[in-house]
Design an enzyme around this catalytic site. Structure first.
Site, PDB file in Angstrom:
ATOM      1  N   GLU A  52      -0.153  -2.647   4.386  1.00 21.23           N
ATOM      2  CA  GLU A  52      -1.451  -1.996   4.217  1.00 21.23           C
ATOM      3  C   GLU A  52      -2.189  -1.972   5.559  1.00 21.23           C
ATOM      4  OE1 GLU A  52      -3.039  -0.490   1.840  1.00 21.23           O
ATOM      5  OE2 GLU A  52      -2.083  -1.083  -0.048  1.00 21.23           O
ATOM      6  N   HIS A  63       3.302   5.912   1.888  1.00 18.72           N
ATOM      7  CA  HIS A  63       3.230   5.742   0.434  1.00 18.72           C
ATOM      8  C   HIS A  63       3.366   7.087  -0.271  1.00 18.72           C
ATOM      9  CE1 HIS A  63       0.873   3.608  -3.072  1.00 18.72           C
ATOM     10  NE2 HIS A  63       2.072   4.017  -3.439  1.00 18.72           N
TER      11      HIS A  63
END
Length: 236
Positions: free
Chosen positions: A147, A189
């Site tokens: 992330e 993603h």
């Protein structure tokens, strides 16, 4: 995490967020003998895991903050599942908020690492384990999730310090698992099959990022400080 696509939402974690209790064995032959599993030429009991060292990290310089056990599944990768992908995410929020939600069992999702705008790195799940980050069970099992603090719609989120730190992190992951440094194996993603997310978005500079990862892969390893705890960089 990251922004979702418009339209019907399929859930951020998808099939990867609520795995069945019985692990699915993928890739490689598995034979059972006398209640033990013969795996890669070795005999081990079902559920046996390499010993863990409390607070150990897989990336030197990362700080350890444990994610909730509800947000990942214990495993013994790459013996359980070959690791051949790195998945890049954007938090759609602050560094602190990402750490907080990954500690929340109700969130039902977390990545292995968080990289801040200032270049700091927090590891919340061991690379040994399967993080619920990609929204696709098979991709969760085969990848490491990273992330990045910020927002997909703000180019200013992606700082020099973030790119540099994340590139060093990804270079180390690629080295450990012999992952090629290319866009087939280092993905966003948004590229995970079945996802409803758009991160890292249009402002993530893939050419720059891969260039930095390749440079970090060929750079000499930094010397370890004699005062640093040995477990900080150890793979238990």
């Amino acid at each position: 995490m990251g922004a979702k696509k418009a339209g019907p939402a399929g859930g951020a974690g998808g099939a990867g967020r609520w795995p069945a209790r019985r692990a699915v064995l993928v890739g490689g032959a598995v034979a059972v003998a006398g209640g033990a599993v013969l795996w890669h030429g070795g005999l081990r009991s079902p559920g046996e895991r390499r010993p863990r060292v409390a607070g150990a990290v897989d990336f030197a310089g990362a700080r350890w903050v444990a994610a909730s056990p509800a947000n990942y599944r214990r495993a013994d990768r790459p013996e359980d599942y070959p690791v051949d992908r790195v998945v890049v995410h954007v938090t759609q929020g602050s560094y602190a908020s990402a750490v907080k939600v990954f500690q929340d069992p109700a969130h039902q999702a977390a990545a292995h690492y968080i990289v801040g705008a200032d270049g700091r790195v927090t590891q919340m799940i061991r690379e040994l384990d399967v993080a619920f980050h990609a929204g696709n069970r098979a991709y969760n099992e085969r990848s490491v999730g990273i992330e990045h603090e910020g927002f997909v719609e703000k180019a200013s989120s992606f700082t020099d310090a973030m790119y540099a730190a994340s590139a060093r992190l990804t270079a180390g992951i690629c080295g450990r698992y012999r992952i090629p440094v290319d866009r087939e194996h280092i993905i966003g993603h948004v590229e995970v099959p079945g996802t409803d997310h758009t991160d890292p978005g249009p402002y993530w500079d893939w050419d720059r990022y891969l260039r930095l990862v390749r440079r970090a892969r060929t750079a000499p390893a930094p010397s370890t400080s004699p005062t640093a705890p040995a477990s900080r960089a150890a793979r238990a």
